[in-house]
Design a protein around this motif. Structure first.
Motif, PDB file in Angstrom:
ATOM      1  N   VAL A 111     -34.490  17.728  90.204  1.00  0.00           N
ATOM      2  CA  VAL A 111     -35.569  18.253  89.375  1.00  0.00           C
ATOM      3  C   VAL A 111     -34.948  18.489  88.008  1.00  0.00           C
ATOM      4  O   VAL A 111     -33.931  19.183  87.888  1.00  0.00           O
ATOM      5  CB  VAL A 111     -36.144  19.571  89.933  1.00  0.00           C
ATOM      6  N   ILE A 112     -35.526  17.898  86.979  1.00  0.00           N
ATOM      7  CA  ILE A 112     -34.986  18.000  85.621  1.00  0.00           C
ATOM      8  C   ILE A 112     -35.729  19.090  84.862  1.00  0.00           C
ATOM      9  O   ILE A 112     -36.963  19.070  84.787  1.00  0.00           O
ATOM     10  CB  ILE A 112     -35.111  16.655  84.881  1.00  0.00           C
ATOM     11  N   ILE A 113     -34.973  20.031  84.319  1.00  0.00           N
ATOM     12  CA  ILE A 113     -35.512  21.092  83.463  1.00  0.00           C
ATOM     13  C   ILE A 113     -35.057  20.736  82.053  1.00  0.00           C
ATOM     14  O   ILE A 113     -33.864  20.798  81.749  1.00  0.00           O
ATOM     15  CB  ILE A 113     -34.971  22.472  83.887  1.00  0.00           C
ATOM     16  N   ALA A 114     -36.015  20.313  81.214  1.00  0.00           N
ATOM     17  CA  ALA A 114     -35.670  19.753  79.905  1.00  0.00           C
ATOM     18  C   ALA A 114     -35.981  20.725  78.771  1.00  0.00           C
ATOM     19  O   ALA A 114     -37.044  21.356  78.754  1.00  0.00           O
ATOM     20  CB  ALA A 114     -36.428  18.447  79.687  1.00  0.00           C
TER      21      ALA A 114
ATOM     22  N   THR B 232     -36.006  25.585  73.240  1.00  0.00           N
ATOM     23  CA  THR B 232     -37.364  25.714  73.779  1.00  0.00           C
ATOM     24  C   THR B 232     -37.564  24.747  74.943  1.00  0.00           C
ATOM     25  O   THR B 232     -37.071  23.619  74.920  1.00  0.00           O
ATOM     26  CB  THR B 232     -38.438  25.446  72.704  1.00  0.00           C
ATOM     27  N   LEU B 233     -38.308  25.199  75.921  1.00  0.00           N
ATOM     28  CA  LEU B 233     -38.592  24.381  77.101  1.00  0.00           C
ATOM     29  C   LEU B 233     -39.542  23.242  76.742  1.00  0.00           C
ATOM     30  O   LEU B 233     -40.564  23.457  76.088  1.00  0.00           O
ATOM     31  CB  LEU B 233     -39.221  25.251  78.192  1.00  0.00           C
ATOM     32  N   ILE B 234     -39.183  22.052  77.156  1.00  0.00           N
ATOM     33  CA  ILE B 234     -40.089  20.901  77.030  1.00  0.00           C
ATOM     34  C   ILE B 234     -40.930  20.816  78.297  1.00  0.00           C
ATOM     35  O   ILE B 234     -42.135  20.693  78.254  1.00  0.00           O
ATOM     36  CB  ILE B 234     -39.319  19.580  76.812  1.00  0.00           C
TER      37      ILE B 234
ATOM     38  N   PRO C 109     -39.618  11.002  80.580  1.00  0.00           N
ATOM     39  CA  PRO C 109     -40.874  11.752  80.447  1.00  0.00           C
ATOM     40  C   PRO C 109     -40.751  12.996  79.555  1.00  0.00           C
ATOM     41  O   PRO C 109     -41.704  13.358  78.858  1.00  0.00           O
ATOM     42  CB  PRO C 109     -41.217  12.132  81.894  1.00  0.00           C
ATOM     43  N   ALA C 110     -39.591  13.631  79.530  1.00  0.00           N
ATOM     44  CA  ALA C 110     -39.384  14.780  78.636  1.00  0.00           C
ATOM     45  C   ALA C 110     -39.394  14.314  77.184  1.00  0.00           C
ATOM     46  O   ALA C 110     -39.969  14.986  76.317  1.00  0.00           O
ATOM     47  CB  ALA C 110     -38.071  15.493  78.968  1.00  0.00           C
ATOM     48  N   VAL C 111     -38.775  13.171  76.916  1.00  0.00           N
ATOM     49  CA  VAL C 111     -38.797  12.607  75.566  1.00  0.00           C
ATOM     50  C   VAL C 111     -40.236  12.301  75.173  1.00  0.00           C
ATOM     51  O   VAL C 111     -40.686  12.630  74.068  1.00  0.00           O
ATOM     52  CB  VAL C 111     -37.915  11.338  75.476  1.00  0.00           C
ATOM     53  N   ARG C 112     -40.986  11.693  76.085  1.00  0.00           N
ATOM     54  CA  ARG C 112     -42.400  11.368  75.830  1.00  0.00           C
ATOM     55  C   ARG C 112     -43.188  12.629  75.466  1.00  0.00           C
ATOM     56  O   ARG C 112     -43.925  12.660  74.482  1.00  0.00           O
ATOM     57  CB  ARG C 112     -43.003  10.711  77.069  1.00  0.00           C
TER      58      ARG C 112
END
Length: 162
Positions: free
Chosen positions: A113-116, A100-102, A151-154
Motif C-alpha cells: 500500500v503506497i502512502i504518497a 502534504t498527503l497526496i 497514480p499519485a503523480v496523476r
C-alpha cells in the motif's frame, strides 16, 4: 492466497488454509492461535519538488531510463509523514518542508500500500548508494504512469490543473 509460509513461527506446526476474518488465511494446525494475516506492506512515496522542478530518481537495480519517485518502507512506530521526509533525507540528502498527503494507493503487484506525499526539498542533492542517477523535470512536463506511484503523480498533477 500467495504465501511461502508452511509452518507456524510460534510452535512449528503445519499451517493450513482456513477462513479467518472473511478471507482464506494460513492458520496454525495445532491451534496455538497463530494466523498469518498476509497484510500488504506500507510503502512511502515522495514526490519531491526541488527548485521548482520534480525529482525523479533511478534505483541502481532498475533498467537504464527507468525513473520514479523516492520510495521506502514505513518503519515500526514511525509517522508516515515523518517517514517520507526521512526517506528523502536518506536517499537525496535533502531536508523536507511543506509535506502534504497526496493519497493512499494499492499496489497489488508488489503486495504493498503506497502512502504518497508531496514535499519541497531544500539543500544540495546527494544520492545515497541505492540511487544511480536523478533527473529534474518541470511539473508541466511530468507524465504519470499506470502502476506503482504513477497514480499519485496523476492525482498531484490533477490538483495543480496540469
Amino acid at each position: 492466497m500467495i504465501s511461502a509460509w508452511q509452518f507456524c513461527p510460534y510452535c512449528g506446526a503445519r499451517l493450513d488454509a482456513r477462513e479467518e476474518g472473511g478471507r482464506s488465511r494460513l492458520a496454525c494446525h495445532s491451534g496455538c492461535g497463530f494466523v498469518h494475516w498476509d497484510n500488504p506492506a506500507p510503502v512511502l512515496a515522495a514526490l519531491v519538488e526541488y527548485q521548482g522542478r520534480i525529482v525523479l530518481a533511478r534505483n541502481r537495480s532498475w533498467a537504464e531510463g527507468a525513473f520514479g519517485l523516492i520510495t521506502g518502507f514505513l518503519e515500526r512506530g514511525e509517522d508516515p509523514m515523518s517517514g517520507a521526509a526521512r526517506e528523502v533525507k536518506e536517499e537525496l540528502g535533502l531536508e523536507a518542508a511543506e509535506v502534504t498527503l497526496i493519497g493512499v494507493y494499492p499496489f497489488a503487484r508488489k503486495h504493498e500500500v503506497i502512502i504518497a506525499y508531496h514535499l519541497v526539498g531544500h539543500g544540495q542533492i546527494r544520492l545515497n548508494e541505492e540511487l544511480a542517477e536523478f533527473r529534474l523535470i518541470a511539473p508541466e512536463k511530468l507524465k504519470a504512469w499506470d502502476f506503482g506511484t504513477g497514480p499519485a503523480v496523476r492525482d498531484w498533477l490533477a490538483r495543480r490543473g496540469t
